[in-house]
Design a protein around this motif. Structure first.
Motif, PDB file in Angstrom:
ATOM      1  N   LYS A  51      -3.860   2.200 -13.641  1.00 54.65           N
ATOM      2  CA  LYS A  51      -5.311   2.089 -13.610  1.00 54.65           C
ATOM      3  C   LYS A  51      -5.731   0.780 -14.273  1.00 54.65           C
ATOM      4  N   LEU A  52      -6.644   0.075 -13.648  1.00 54.75           N
ATOM      5  CA  LEU A  52      -7.282  -1.094 -14.255  1.00 54.75           C
ATOM      6  C   LEU A  52      -8.753  -0.718 -14.419  1.00 54.75           C
ATOM      7  N   VAL A  53      -9.627  -1.424 -13.744  1.00 53.98           N
ATOM      8  CA  VAL A  53     -11.036  -1.049 -13.706  1.00 53.98           C
ATOM      9  C   VAL A  53     -11.193   0.202 -12.842  1.00 53.98           C
ATOM     10  N   GLY A  54     -10.513   0.193 -11.716  1.00 54.62           N
ATOM     11  CA  GLY A  54     -10.495   1.338 -10.813  1.00 54.62           C
ATOM     12  C   GLY A  54      -9.123   1.981 -10.818  1.00 54.62           C
ATOM     13  N   PRO A  55      -8.947   3.036 -10.057  1.00 56.70           N
ATOM     14  CA  PRO A  55      -7.660   3.738 -10.011  1.00 56.70           C
ATOM     15  C   PRO A  55      -6.579   2.874  -9.374  1.00 56.70           C
ATOM     16  N   SER A  56      -5.334   3.213  -9.668  1.00 56.19           N
ATOM     17  CA  SER A  56      -4.227   2.506  -9.015  1.00 56.19           C
ATOM     18  C   SER A  56      -4.195   2.904  -7.541  1.00 56.19           C
ATOM     19  N   PHE A  57      -3.587   2.070  -6.739  1.00 52.41           N
ATOM     20  CA  PHE A  57      -3.448   2.393  -5.324  1.00 52.41           C
ATOM     21  C   PHE A  57      -2.591   3.646  -5.147  1.00 52.41           C
ATOM     22  N   GLN A  58      -1.608   3.833  -6.008  1.00 53.61           N
ATOM     23  CA  GLN A  58      -0.769   5.025  -5.908  1.00 53.61           C
ATOM     24  C   GLN A  58      -1.564   6.291  -6.267  1.00 53.61           C
ATOM     25  N   GLN A  59      -2.501   6.194  -7.217  1.00 46.99           N
ATOM     26  CA  GLN A  59      -3.357   7.340  -7.542  1.00 46.99           C
ATOM     27  C   GLN A  59      -4.247   7.687  -6.345  1.00 46.99           C
ATOM     28  N   ILE A  60      -4.760   6.672  -5.686  1.00 47.72           N
ATOM     29  CA  ILE A  60      -5.608   6.899  -4.509  1.00 47.72           C
ATOM     30  C   ILE A  60      -4.793   7.598  -3.426  1.00 47.72           C
ATOM     31  N   ALA A  61      -3.571   7.113  -3.182  1.00 48.60           N
ATOM     32  CA  ALA A  61      -2.711   7.725  -2.165  1.00 48.60           C
ATOM     33  C   ALA A  61      -2.446   9.193  -2.488  1.00 48.60           C
ATOM     34  N   ALA A  62      -2.188   9.492  -3.752  1.00 49.92           N
ATOM     35  CA  ALA A  62      -1.907  10.868  -4.153  1.00 49.92           C
ATOM     36  C   ALA A  62      -3.138  11.761  -3.967  1.00 49.92           C
ATOM     37  N   LYS A  63      -4.307  11.258  -4.329  1.00 53.04           N
ATOM     38  CA  LYS A  63      -5.539  12.044  -4.221  1.00 53.04           C
ATOM     39  C   LYS A  63      -5.845  12.403  -2.765  1.00 53.04           C
ATOM     40  N   TYR A  64      -5.596  11.470  -1.855  1.00 49.27           N
ATOM     41  CA  TYR A  64      -5.966  11.677  -0.450  1.00 49.27           C
ATOM     42  C   TYR A  64      -4.805  12.118   0.438  1.00 49.27           C
ATOM     43  N   VAL A 106      -6.438  -0.054   3.725  1.00 50.61           N
ATOM     44  CA  VAL A 106      -6.506   1.406   3.591  1.00 50.61           C
ATOM     45  C   VAL A 106      -5.185   2.040   4.028  1.00 50.61           C
ATOM     46  N   ASP A 107      -4.641   1.624   5.151  1.00 52.19           N
ATOM     47  CA  ASP A 107      -3.370   2.187   5.612  1.00 52.19           C
ATOM     48  C   ASP A 107      -2.248   1.921   4.612  1.00 52.19           C
ATOM     49  N   TRP A 108      -2.240   0.713   4.051  1.00 52.93           N
ATOM     50  CA  TRP A 108      -1.234   0.344   3.052  1.00 52.93           C
ATOM     51  C   TRP A 108      -1.383   1.204   1.793  1.00 52.93           C
ATOM     52  N   VAL A 109      -2.611   1.357   1.332  1.00 55.85           N
ATOM     53  CA  VAL A 109      -2.875   2.168   0.139  1.00 55.85           C
ATOM     54  C   VAL A 109      -2.445   3.619   0.385  1.00 55.85           C
ATOM     55  N   LEU A 110      -2.845   4.188   1.506  1.00 54.69           N
ATOM     56  CA  LEU A 110      -2.506   5.588   1.799  1.00 54.69           C
ATOM     57  C   LEU A 110      -0.999   5.805   1.973  1.00 54.69           C
ATOM     58  N   ALA A 111      -0.277   4.745   2.297  1.00 55.67           N
ATOM     59  CA  ALA A 111       1.183   4.824   2.390  1.00 55.67           C
ATOM     60  C   ALA A 111       1.839   4.723   1.004  1.00 55.67           C
ATOM     61  N   GLY A 112       1.006   4.583  -0.045  1.00 57.16           N
ATOM     62  CA  GLY A 112       1.541   4.476  -1.403  1.00 57.16           C
ATOM     63  C   GLY A 112       1.682   3.065  -1.892  1.00 57.16           C
ATOM     64  N   ALA A 113       1.113   2.107  -1.184  1.00 53.37           N
ATOM     65  CA  ALA A 113       1.137   0.695  -1.542  1.00 53.37           C
ATOM     66  C   ALA A 113       2.569   0.166  -1.695  1.00 53.37           C
ATOM     67  N   PRO A 114       3.384   0.364  -0.662  1.00 50.52           N
ATOM     68  CA  PRO A 114       4.777  -0.109  -0.752  1.00 50.52           C
ATOM     69  C   PRO A 114       4.856  -1.632  -0.777  1.00 50.52           C
ATOM     70  N   SER A 115       5.891  -2.156  -1.431  1.00 55.13           N
ATOM     71  CA  SER A 115       6.040  -3.608  -1.517  1.00 55.13           C
ATOM     72  C   SER A 115       6.685  -4.204  -0.278  1.00 55.13           C
ATOM     73  N   ARG A 116       7.237  -3.369   0.589  1.00 57.84           N
ATOM     74  CA  ARG A 116       7.856  -3.869   1.843  1.00 57.84           C
ATOM     75  C   ARG A 116       7.522  -2.926   2.962  1.00 57.84           C
TER      76      ARG A 116
END
Length: 116
Positions: A51-64, A106-116
């Motif tokens: 988490k920074l100012v907003g949630p991490s991308f991985q937190q967003i992926a988990a929530k949705y 959005v697609d990248w975030v929902l996939a868990g923000a993978p690095s590759r």
């Protein structure tokens, strides 16, 4: 000053080129969503895994996770901004981002923000 041979000069030039080209090669390997996020200041408020100012991308992926409406909800949130889902700090609108770029992020975030 010692003069380098042809092979040594060639190796030196290749090494210099590799050091200059490495960042460009890394950027090309990153997923499109990550490239768009980096180019649109998303990383100023979000990180992949904390988490920074907003949630991490991985937190967003988990929530949705499992929410079939998540891509549309999140695309709308990126475009229009908003607050209240993750706290009171508002997310600014990103009206200038194209729908295709928003969908990539959005697609990248929902996939868990993978690095590759």
């Amino acid at each position: 000053m010692k003069r380098l041979g042809t092979r040594a000069s060639f190796a030196l030039i290749l090494g210099a080129l590799a050091s200059v080209m490495a960042p460009a090669a890394y950027a090309a390997e990153a997923p499109r969503g990550q490239q768009v996020a980096n180019a649109n200041a998303c990383m100023g408020c979000h990180a992949v895994d904390r988490k920074l100012v907003g949630p991490s991308f991985q937190q967003i992926a988990a929530k949705y996770k499992g929410d079939a409406q998540a891509p549309a909800k999140l695309a709308r949130k990126v475009k229009d901004g908003g607050s209240g889902v993750w706290g009171m700090i508002p997310m600014p609108a990103h009206q200038s981002m194209s729908d295709a770029d928003i969908r990539s992020v959005v697609d990248w975030v929902l996939a868990g923000a993978p690095s590759r």
